[in-house]
Design an enzyme around this catalytic site. Structure first.
Site, short mmCIF file in Angstrom:
data_model
loop_
_atom_site.label_atom_id
_atom_site.label_comp_id
_atom_site.label_asym_id
_atom_site.label_seq_id
_atom_site.Cartn_x
_atom_site.Cartn_y
_atom_site.Cartn_z
CG LEU A 46 44.47 33.57 51.37
CD1 LEU A 46 44.76 34.40 50.14
CD2 LEU A 46 44.97 34.27 52.62
CB SER A 47 38.25 30.03 52.71
OG SER A 47 38.24 29.80 51.31
CE LYS A 88 35.63 22.90 44.84
NZ LYS A 88 35.91 23.91 43.81
CG ASP A 106 33.57 26.37 42.76
OD1 ASP A 106 34.12 27.18 43.53
OD2 ASP A 106 33.75 25.14 42.81
CB SER A 146 37.28 17.14 33.36
OG SER A 146 38.35 16.32 33.84
CB ILE A 202 40.04 29.44 38.98
CG1 ILE A 202 40.45 27.96 39.06
CG2 ILE A 202 39.06 29.68 37.85
CD1 ILE A 202 39.30 27.03 39.43
CE1 TYR A 210 43.90 31.41 47.44
CE2 TYR A 210 42.24 30.34 46.07
CZ TYR A 210 42.91 30.48 47.28
OH TYR A 210 42.58 29.66 48.34
N GLY A 213 42.75 35.21 39.39
CA GLY A 213 42.08 34.09 40.02
C GLY A 213 41.47 34.42 41.36
#
Length: 296
Positions: free
Chosen positions: A20-21, A69, A104, A133, A233, A235, A256
């Protein structure tokens, strides 16, 4: 309407069918009157492709998500403290050099403190349990650790953080990167179940429960009580199985999508070098929730 002056941004990752960004950022561009567009750059081979095609296209910055990331961090010339400490970034800015930032943690801390500021009080003796992790866990843990240290000032941190993950090497690596403070330790599932009443905040950072992902949660319904606050987190869906289990036990829930919202707001500010207005944030949150409900 777009012109030759429209700045290009986007999200880099795989898979991205759920994201959804673009909706968040394009809405913020519209509300703020910023001449920008936010696109989807979905590919599972970014490590092989590299960033040069995006830079040649004139892209000014990208959000970075699973599973790139850590790779994104390695591509930058300039990195923020969170990225440097955790070896993970969720934002790349293409200026004269490539800058890496991790928002984040900022998004997570804002989500938690807006729900209940006491949850990050370093003087409380209850413990925080962080599940996972990966890149998100790294960024969140760094920012929580910084917040606790800043709030404690010269006092001793009473708050303990326990890490539970399937990847023991990655978990140990996280502790090492933070300097192995005595208030951050690794735990096991068995220990968690025995010590359930010692925790008040549980943060779930793995993709388990996300639409399109399988796997079993690290905790089950027997863990939760009404004295717990769960921050998952994930969503999409709005409520994972883990959240549903916790709600049945009357635990408090931090949605989230709040993290998605607040880390996105911070990225928007970095992309545009401007401050997001409160009314824009409220508008995006309202519309974001409506969007998520239509995807159930």
């Amino acid at each position: 309407m777009y012109s030759k002056h429209t700045e290009i941004f986007g999200i880099l990752g795989y898979p991205l069918g759920h994201t959804l960004s673009p909706w968040i950022h394009n809405t913020l561009f519209q509300l703020s009157g910023y001449d920008g567009v936010y696109l989807v750059f979905e590919n599972q081979s970014w490590k092989e492709i590299g960033l040069r095609p995006l830079i040649d296209l004139g892209v000014k910055g990208v959000s970075v998500t699973i599973p790139f990331k850590e790779w994104a961090y390695s591509q930058a010339n300039i990195v923020c403290n969170a990225s440097k400490t955790m070896g993970s970034s969720n934002t790349l800015l293409f200026r004269n050099e490539i800058q890496a930032v991790n928002t984040d943690g900022t998004g997570a801390v804002l989500s938690i403190t807006k729900s209940n500021s006491k949850l990050l009080d370093p003087g409380i003796e209850k413990q925080i349990l962080l599940l996972g992790s990966g890149g998100s866990a790294k960024g969140i843990l760094f920012e929580i650790a910084e917040t606790l240290k800043n709030n404690a000032r010269d006092k001793k941190i009473q708050r303990k953080i326990k890490l539970l993950a399937r990847n023991e090497f990655a978990t140990k690596e996280i502790c090492d990167s933070l300097g192995n403070p005595d208030w951050i330790t690794i735990t096991t599932h068995e220990e968690c179940m025995k010590e359930a009443e010692n925790y008040d905040l549980i943060i779930h950072t793995t993709p388990v429960g996300m639409k399109g992902y399988g796997g079993e949660p690290l905790l089950d319904s027997h863990f939760f009580t009404k004295k717990h606050t769960l921050f998952d987190i994930v969503y999409n869906p709005l409520e994972t199985d883990l959240v549903k289990q916790a709600k049945k036990k009357k635990a408090e829930i931090i949605p989230g999508y709040h993290m998605l919202l607040y880390q996105g707001i911070r990225q928007f500010e970095l992309f545009t070098n401007s401050k997001a207005k409160t009314k824009w944030i409220q508008k995006v949150e309202s519309l974001l929730l409506k969007q998520l409900k239509t995807r159930v």
